[in-house]
Design a protein around this motif. Structure first.
Motif, PDB file in Angstrom:
ATOM      1  N   GLY A  20     -33.960  50.360  36.356  1.00 29.32           N
ATOM      2  CA  GLY A  20     -34.847  51.982  35.973  1.00 29.32           C
ATOM      3  C   GLY A  20     -36.542  51.256  35.762  1.00 29.32           C
ATOM      4  N   MET A  21     -36.129  51.299  34.671  1.00 29.95           N
ATOM      5  CA  MET A  21     -37.085  50.442  34.124  1.00 29.95           C
ATOM      6  C   MET A  21     -38.132  49.307  34.843  1.00 29.95           C
ATOM      7  SD  MET A  21     -38.354  52.591  31.393  1.00 29.95           S
ATOM      8  CE  MET A  21     -38.886  51.469  29.500  1.00 29.95           C
ATOM      9  N   GLU A  22     -37.587  48.803  34.632  1.00 31.82           N
ATOM     10  CA  GLU A  22     -37.366  47.812  35.941  1.00 31.82           C
ATOM     11  C   GLU A  22     -38.308  47.514  37.280  1.00 31.82           C
ATOM     12  OE1 GLU A  22     -36.045  42.529  36.112  1.00 31.82           O
ATOM     13  OE2 GLU A  22     -34.751  43.836  35.671  1.00 31.82           O
ATOM     14  N   GLN A  23     -37.446  48.424  37.539  1.00 38.45           N
ATOM     15  CA  GLN A  23     -37.941  49.012  39.136  1.00 38.45           C
ATOM     16  C   GLN A  23     -39.157  49.153  38.707  1.00 38.45           C
ATOM     17  OE1 GLN A  23     -34.287  51.159  40.099  1.00 38.45           O
ATOM     18  NE2 GLN A  23     -33.263  49.837  40.585  1.00 38.45           N
ATOM     19  N   VAL A  24     -39.540  50.179  38.024  1.00 37.00           N
ATOM     20  CA  VAL A  24     -40.580  51.378  38.306  1.00 37.00           C
ATOM     21  C   VAL A  24     -42.094  49.562  37.892  1.00 37.00           C
ATOM     22  CG1 VAL A  24     -40.239  53.533  38.577  1.00 37.00           C
ATOM     23  CG2 VAL A  24     -40.657  52.190  36.062  1.00 37.00           C
TER      24      VAL A  24
END
Length: 530
Positions: free
Chosen positions: A488-492
């Motif tokens: 999730g952190m990487e996707q945003v």
């Protein structure tokens, strides 16, 4: 006047089996009536928009009153949580509309958590977890706000005035008039009311908060958050007969923090040391006799050398904070957490319906996931299946981009005229830090009001390593939920992969991620060691 919410023998038996002393938590006779009376007065003040009066009423509640006909903090919390459990069970038509009223302190966050568990009839049973997460006074504020919100919702559904609903639900005029006068504390500045501290403590707390406002760098994301953290340290010290205003009290306070497991209810860890370090710097900056405080500072510096995770996060935080604000604003604006807001607000329009818990409806989840830029599989039916989406929703509410209530979501104060380019660094960081914290702790948006410490610990360690911290016990094979958090952190755009596949936090975002890690550290460290 309503009867006890624990008249149900099955509920009473369940509470007893859980080791909860109902009489101690809710009081009986005049003590219980006093708790009902103060909850009524707070509810009426909140409904009228008299927040200053509500603050004073909450501030007047003593942790341990000298007179045995007075309701203590524990009684008000116990009575309030019990009532909420009962109302959510017995007054279904009105209760889905209950939301926490607007408030200027962390009490609103506690109220939101309380309402989430009350919807399942488990607010009273969750008392211990709520206090561990929010601390005692914040839970008191949250309980009073949640009760106020419920009274307003029931009044609206029944078409009655709030004062009439409060009399019916809590305590009527005749019974209230027969109560002995309540003891009240002297009025104090609104930001520091209800702390249970001495007048000198409150004065220093106010001075420290003012000092934080003019510092270029502080331990917490905002002066208000750090002042709140230090307030807890003052209360902790006084509860153990330690003078926090004397330099000689710093070493004993450190011992309390490091041995938090030995002191029920403290739950304070390394994040508190950072606030304590700033407090010592404040004393050095404002006192004439600084020699004793220089010794206290040396103790903290030596301690920092023994806590590489905290020290490394602080170093990354300071290095990132030193970068130009304009560059940091641009970096935050480029993350999907911020960049997706205009498209989300366009989708939102004048407002949309939500679930009864104030979350995205199942039919809207795929559309909003696309806006945020995260994949949504066909089998995904709710926000709880997409932690990043749930964390974003919560961060938008925390940043006042949206306002949720009455089974609807509408643009909030900052969302009504949103512009990332014109937004302040403080606002963008508030939203981003909230997103990360909610994601790590699996907050309400994923249906889990009390953090899953083991999972949060894995995610914390992985992010600490990505920010540059040497965490020796970082998991080499993270759990599926931890991988989901990192994805999730990487996707945003808050994490990226290096050429060798290692995750790292971009330099311009390290202060933001470090702030979030500082906030979550207390939960991760204490809970993970149980």
């Amino acid at each position: 006047m309503p009867g006890s919410p624990f008249d149900d023998p099955e509920l009473a038996a369940a509470m007893a089996a859980a080791g909860v002393d109902l009489e101690l938590m809710t009081g009986v006779g005049v003590v219980r009536d006093q708790a009902l009376a103060v909850l009524r007065e707070i509810a009426e003040a909140v409904a009228d928009g008299r927040d200053d009066v509500a603050h004073d009423l909450i501030a007047a509640i003593e942790p341990d009153p000298e007179r045995d006909d007075q309701a203590a903090v524990a009684h008000v919390i116990g009575v309030g949580l019990g009532l909420l459990d009962t109302w959510f069970t017995e007054r279904q038509p009105a209760m889905p509309a209950v939301r926490a009223p607007r408030w200027t302190t962390p009490g609103r966050s506690a109220a939101t958590d309380i309402l989430a568990v009350a919807r399942k009839g488990r607010a009273f049973a969750a008392t211990d977890g709520l206090i561990r997460r929010h601390r005692g006074f914040t839970v008191l504020e949250g309980t009073a706000l949640a009760v106020a919100g419920a009274v307003q919702a029931i009044a609206a559904q029944s078409g009655t005035a709030v004062v009439d609903a409060a009399a019916d639900l809590l305590i009527d005029d005749a019974a209230r008039a027969s109560l002995p006068p309540r003891t009240r504390r002297p009025a104090t500045p609104a930001s520091f009311r209800g702390t249970g501290l001495r007048a000198a403590d409150r004065a220093v707390l106010a001075e420290f908060a003012a000092w934080l406002q003019v510092q270029d760098e502080i331990a917490a994301p905002t002066p208000e958050l750090e002042a709140g953290m230090f307030q807890q340290l003052l209360m902790l010290a006084r509860s153990h007969d330690i003078d926090p205003l004397a330099a000689s009290g710093i070493d004993p306070i450190i011992d309390l923090i490091l041995n938090a497991e030995e002191h029920a209810g403290t739950e304070l860890t390394d994040s508190a040391l950072l606030a304590l370090d700033d407090y010592v710097a404040f004393r050095l900056d404002t006192l004439d006799d600084t020699a004793p405080w220089e010794e206290a500072q040396q103790i903290l510096q030596q301690l920092g050398d023994e806590h590489p995770v905290v020290e490394s996060i602080a170093e990354a935080f300071e290095a990132s904070r030193a970068l130009p604000d304009a560059e940091r604003i641009a970096a935050l604006a480029a993350t999907r957490v911020i960049a997706a807001i205009p498209a989300f607000l366009e989708w939102l329009g004048d407002g949309r319906a939500t679930t009864v818990r104030g979350s995205l409806r199942r039919a809207d989840v795929p559309d909003v996931a696309v806006i945020l830029g995260i994949p949504s599989a066909p089998r995904v039916h709710s926000v709880s299946n997409l932690p990043a989406l749930g964390a974003w929703w919560a961060s938008l509410e925390d940043g006042a981009v949206i306002d949720v209530g009455g089974e609807r979501v509408v643009p909030g104060d900052t969302g009504a005229d949103w512009s990332a380019q014109a937004a302040s660094l403080k606002l963008l960081e508030t939203i981003a830090v909230s997103f990360i914290s909610h994601l790590i702790l699996a907050d309400l948006a994923s249906g889990q009001p009390i953090p899953d410490a083991a999972r949060a610990g894995d995610a914390f360690a992985a992010l600490a390593r990505a920010i540059g911290s040497d965490v020796s016990d970082s998991p080499t094979d993270p759990t599926p939920r931890t991988r989901q958090t990192l994805e999730g952190m990487e996707q945003v755009g808050m994490l990226r992969r290096t050429e060798n596949g290692r995750l790292e936090v971009p330099e311009l975002l390290r202060a933001t991620v470090g702030s979030a890690l500082t906030i979550t550290l207390a939960f991760v460290d204490d809970e993970g060691d149980d």
